[in-house]
Scaffold this motif. Structure first.
Motif, PDB file in Angstrom:
ATOM      1  N   LEU A 233       1.302  -1.224  -0.154  1.00 48.51           N
ATOM      2  CA  LEU A 233      -0.127  -0.447  -0.129  1.00 48.51           C
ATOM      3  C   LEU A 233       1.444   1.437   0.332  1.00 48.51           C
ATOM      4  CD1 LEU A 233      -2.359  -0.921   2.982  1.00 48.51           C
ATOM      5  CD2 LEU A 233      -2.696  -1.633   0.462  1.00 48.51           C
ATOM      6  N   SER A 234       0.828   1.964  -1.008  1.00 47.52           N
ATOM      7  CA  SER A 234       1.967   2.608  -1.376  1.00 47.52           C
ATOM      8  C   SER A 234       1.088   4.971  -0.479  1.00 47.52           C
ATOM      9  CB  SER A 234       1.755   3.657  -2.865  1.00 47.52           C
ATOM     10  OG  SER A 234       2.186   2.553  -3.068  1.00 47.52           O
ATOM     11  N   ALA A 235       2.186   5.404   0.250  1.00 51.20           N
ATOM     12  CA  ALA A 235       0.980   6.885   0.266  1.00 51.20           C
ATOM     13  C   ALA A 235       2.129   7.694   0.371  1.00 51.20           C
ATOM     14  CB  ALA A 235       1.166   6.169   1.748  1.00 51.20           C
ATOM     15  N   GLY A 236       2.510   9.590  -0.217  1.00 47.53           N
ATOM     16  CA  GLY A 236       2.815   9.620   0.031  1.00 47.53           C
ATOM     17  C   GLY A 236       3.204  10.262  -2.163  1.00 47.53           C
ATOM     18  N   ASN A 237       4.808  10.975  -2.178  1.00 49.94           N
ATOM     19  CA  ASN A 237       4.613  11.064  -3.452  1.00 49.94           C
ATOM     20  C   ASN A 237       4.741   9.916  -4.572  1.00 49.94           C
ATOM     21  OD1 ASN A 237       6.617  11.876  -6.146  1.00 49.94           O
ATOM     22  ND2 ASN A 237       6.266  13.495  -5.240  1.00 49.94           N
ATOM     23  N   LEU A 238       3.395   9.969  -5.535  1.00 54.26           N
ATOM     24  CA  LEU A 238       3.117   9.145  -6.464  1.00 54.26           C
ATOM     25  C   LEU A 238       4.119   8.959  -7.374  1.00 54.26           C
ATOM     26  CD1 LEU A 238       0.607   7.019  -6.624  1.00 54.26           C
ATOM     27  CD2 LEU A 238      -0.420   9.761  -8.947  1.00 54.26           C
ATOM     28  N   SER A 239       5.049   9.756  -7.738  1.00 60.24           N
ATOM     29  CA  SER A 239       5.808   9.502  -9.067  1.00 60.24           C
ATOM     30  C   SER A 239       6.827   8.243  -8.265  1.00 60.24           C
ATOM     31  CB  SER A 239       6.584  10.484  -9.438  1.00 60.24           C
ATOM     32  OG  SER A 239       7.398  10.977  -8.911  1.00 60.24           O
ATOM     33  N   LEU A 240       7.622   8.746  -7.096  1.00 59.48           N
ATOM     34  CA  LEU A 240       8.368   7.844  -6.432  1.00 59.48           C
ATOM     35  C   LEU A 240       7.919   6.725  -5.790  1.00 59.48           C
ATOM     36  CD1 LEU A 240       9.600  10.647  -3.462  1.00 59.48           C
ATOM     37  CD2 LEU A 240      11.174   9.787  -5.891  1.00 59.48           C
ATOM     38  N   THR A 241       6.265   6.755  -5.509  1.00 57.32           N
ATOM     39  CA  THR A 241       6.411   5.245  -5.205  1.00 57.32           C
ATOM     40  C   THR A 241       5.960   3.771  -5.854  1.00 57.32           C
ATOM     41  OG1 THR A 241       3.933   5.616  -4.617  1.00 57.32           O
ATOM     42  CG2 THR A 241       5.103   5.968  -2.487  1.00 57.32           C
ATOM     43  N   GLN A 242       5.241   4.729  -7.397  1.00 56.49           N
ATOM     44  CA  GLN A 242       5.461   4.144  -7.823  1.00 56.49           C
ATOM     45  C   GLN A 242       6.045   3.712  -8.479  1.00 56.49           C
ATOM     46  OE1 GLN A 242       2.851   6.333 -11.455  1.00 56.49           O
ATOM     47  NE2 GLN A 242       0.938   5.302 -10.637  1.00 56.49           N
ATOM     48  N   ASN A 243       7.778   4.439  -9.300  1.00 56.70           N
ATOM     49  CA  ASN A 243       8.087   3.927  -9.544  1.00 56.70           C
ATOM     50  C   ASN A 243       9.787   3.073  -8.947  1.00 56.70           C
ATOM     51  OD1 ASN A 243       7.960   4.866 -12.456  1.00 56.70           O
ATOM     52  ND2 ASN A 243       8.671   7.514 -11.563  1.00 56.70           N
ATOM     53  N   ALA A 244       9.532   2.910  -7.081  1.00 58.68           N
ATOM     54  CA  ALA A 244      10.456   2.174  -6.748  1.00 58.68           C
ATOM     55  C   ALA A 244       9.078   0.823  -7.350  1.00 58.68           C
ATOM     56  CB  ALA A 244       9.950   2.439  -5.334  1.00 58.68           C
ATOM     57  N   LEU A 245       7.932   0.477  -6.984  1.00 59.66           N
ATOM     58  CA  LEU A 245       7.414  -0.841  -7.492  1.00 59.66           C
ATOM     59  C   LEU A 245       7.437  -1.424  -9.357  1.00 59.66           C
ATOM     60  CD1 LEU A 245       4.170  -0.477  -5.267  1.00 59.66           C
ATOM     61  CD2 LEU A 245       6.706  -1.453  -4.320  1.00 59.66           C
ATOM     62  N   ASN A 246       7.268  -0.060  -9.981  1.00 60.00           N
ATOM     63  CA  ASN A 246       8.193  -0.566 -11.070  1.00 60.00           C
ATOM     64  C   ASN A 246       9.216  -1.017 -11.527  1.00 60.00           C
ATOM     65  OD1 ASN A 246       5.460   0.134 -12.729  1.00 60.00           O
ATOM     66  ND2 ASN A 246       6.767   2.243 -12.614  1.00 60.00           N
ATOM     67  N   LEU A 247      10.259  -0.305 -10.676  1.00 58.68           N
ATOM     68  CA  LEU A 247      11.723  -0.795 -10.661  1.00 58.68           C
ATOM     69  C   LEU A 247      12.096  -2.505 -10.367  1.00 58.68           C
ATOM     70  CD1 LEU A 247      14.173   0.234 -11.494  1.00 58.68           C
ATOM     71  CD2 LEU A 247      14.696   0.957  -8.749  1.00 58.68           C
ATOM     72  N   ILE A 248      11.215  -2.361  -9.088  1.00 54.16           N
ATOM     73  CA  ILE A 248      11.359  -3.694  -9.117  1.00 54.16           C
ATOM     74  C   ILE A 248      10.807  -4.676  -9.809  1.00 54.16           C
ATOM     75  CG2 ILE A 248      10.534  -5.551  -7.309  1.00 54.16           C
ATOM     76  CD1 ILE A 248      11.022  -3.633  -4.617  1.00 54.16           C
ATOM     77  N   GLU A 249       9.741  -4.373 -10.638  1.00 56.24           N
ATOM     78  CA  GLU A 249       8.874  -5.487 -11.050  1.00 56.24           C
ATOM     79  C   GLU A 249       9.261  -5.344 -12.270  1.00 56.24           C
ATOM     80  OE1 GLU A 249       4.174  -5.839  -9.966  1.00 56.24           O
ATOM     81  OE2 GLU A 249       4.791  -3.812 -11.200  1.00 56.24           O
ATOM     82  N   HIS A 250      10.497  -4.543 -13.142  1.00 57.23           N
ATOM     83  CA  HIS A 250      10.505  -4.746 -14.476  1.00 57.23           C
ATOM     84  C   HIS A 250      11.900  -5.370 -14.035  1.00 57.23           C
ATOM     85  CE1 HIS A 250      13.300  -2.739 -17.630  1.00 57.23           C
ATOM     86  NE2 HIS A 250      14.889  -3.029 -16.361  1.00 57.23           N
ATOM     87  N   ARG A 251      12.426  -5.539 -13.287  1.00 56.44           N
ATOM     88  CA  ARG A 251      13.860  -5.975 -13.016  1.00 56.44           C
ATOM     89  C   ARG A 251      13.330  -7.493 -12.191  1.00 56.44           C
ATOM     90  NH1 ARG A 251      17.078  -2.796  -9.020  1.00 56.44           N
ATOM     91  NH2 ARG A 251      17.873  -0.748 -10.823  1.00 56.44           N
ATOM     92  N   GLU A 252      12.037  -7.946 -11.825  1.00 58.42           N
ATOM     93  CA  GLU A 252      12.389  -8.818 -11.867  1.00 58.42           C
ATOM     94  C   GLU A 252      11.733  -9.835 -13.329  1.00 58.42           C
ATOM     95  OE1 GLU A 252      11.214  -9.433  -8.202  1.00 58.42           O
ATOM     96  OE2 GLU A 252      11.176 -11.056  -8.363  1.00 58.42           O
ATOM     97  N   ARG A 253      11.146  -8.783 -14.703  1.00 56.00           N
ATOM     98  CA  ARG A 253      11.034  -9.468 -15.424  1.00 56.00           C
ATOM     99  C   ARG A 253      12.376  -9.730 -16.421  1.00 56.00           C
ATOM    100  NH1 ARG A 253       6.406  -6.641 -15.119  1.00 56.00           N
ATOM    101  NH2 ARG A 253       7.471  -4.923 -15.947  1.00 56.00           N
TER     102      ARG A 253
END
Lengths: 243, 243
Positions: free
Chosen positions: B48-68
């Motif tokens: 569950l993310s709170a705060g700056n949307l670009s930071l929280t979205q992209n931290a998770l995007n980074l993880i999912e990107h690497r996952e693939r």
């Protein structure tokens, strides 16, 4: 931390404040935040203070000093409306800040404070103001019949759900105590005793003024009743079809 | 504004988040803050993310990107404990902040964000973490079985009063919805839809995941039931002897 509530209802005023003050966690002590500035005759004036204690205390001290020592500047006795009282308190706040603010900022201390000011002067209905740090102020309205200062959020939902301008004084007083109980549970730096004052419109004297210690039997009963009701309310919530 | 709740109870996890995001009052839109990063097999991971949307979205995007794309750095699939998952999310947050923070600060934008991370990896009990902006994190405990982020205060009293580690999942889910309802009433910038997720311990699949729109019949029923109960609770408060 502080928590104060002021309500301006059709039947009169309900005011409540906690008595905890702290300048750092190792310096927690009691200081009443409710002050009856005038009572009897044609007026009742009560304040609830939040924020820097030296600023708010001394703004009121300044007003009371002049009331006694400089009758020509007696703002409380001469005020013909609560609007003028709120102005006088705002002016006193500005005067004390002008004296102290630079020194407080030098010490890294937040030079802010606010007042809830409630009362009635004959010829007007009871009125309720919120006087800000900067000395400006706003007045309550039928749509927004209550003000809160300090640690306001934990105790706001119960007020939002229940209190409106037509709420009777006793129910409003009970809701104030519940609101305090919720706040005290969720923020340890707000604490008993709780000062509660009820003023009935056009009486020009304070109807009820009571200090609730933590073990006050009525406060304990309110707390127990509310806790039982909350548990029952949760138990009675409808069950979802996925459960 | 945002409001998120995560609970780690004996029976499993309850997670809930609102879907309101705003960058100024004229730019309010929806964005789900709940993300299922892994489900099935030997693990379930939800954030569950709170705060700056670009930071929280992209931290998770980074993880999912690497996952693939970079299996050798796949932190979710390879993690042997939720502790490692929380570390990976904290690290990703630090990486995104290192990239963006100076630019955000130039624009006067608060470069902070946080995650509630809940899940279970086989061999462990379900675990719940709160990952801060700085990438460090804390874990829930039996004494403090829930975390809140964002606009936390309005909805905290009901959780403080009712939820403990032994609360069953359905009751905890109901309390989450009540906590959201109180928050939404008191702060317009938190809004429906509400995402709710219930994970039963050792199931390794998500039991319930539901998005409650404002007119969802069950949400409406919960709201009505709670409102009625609150009014009755106030009516049943003991009357003081001064009334």
């Amino acid at each position: 931390m502080t928590y104060c509530i002021g309500m301006n209802l059709a039947e009169g005023l309900v005011l409540a404040s906690d008595s905890r003050t702290n300048a750092g966690v190792d310096h927690v002590r009691r200081a009443g935040k409710m002050r009856v500035l005038a009572e009897g005759g044609d007026r009742v004036v009560v304040t609830l203070s939040a924020g820097n204690l030296s600023l708010t205390q001394n703004a009121l001290n300044l007003i009371e000093h002049r009331e006694r020592q400089e009758p020509e500047r007696a703002s409380l006795r001469s005020a013909q409306s609560m609007f003028q009282v709120a102005q006088a308190i705002g002016d006193a706040m500005r005067e004390i800040r002008a004296r102290d603010e630079a020194y407080l900022r030098d010490g890294g201390i937040d030079p802010s404070g606010s007042f809830i000011v409630g009362g009635q002067i004959r010829g007007e209905a009871p009125r309720l103001f919120l006087v800000y740090s900067e000395g400006n102020f706003i007045e309550s309205s039928v749509e927004t019949p209550f003000f809160q200062t300090g640690e306001t959020k934990f105790g706001k939902p119960i007020l939002d759900r229940v209190v409106n301008a037509r709420t009777d004084l006793v129910t409003a007083a009970k809701c104030s105590l519940v609101s305090f109980d919720s706040t005290i549970r969720s923020n340890l730096s707000v604490g008993t005793p709780i000062d509660l004052l009820v003023y009935r419109r056009d009486s020009f004297q304070i109807g009820v003024q009571h200090r609730f210690e933590d073990t006050d039997p009525y406060l304990v009963a309110i707390r127990q009743s509310w806790n039982d009701s909350m548990r029952r309310a949760v138990a009675e919530l409808p069950t979802p079809d996925w459960a």
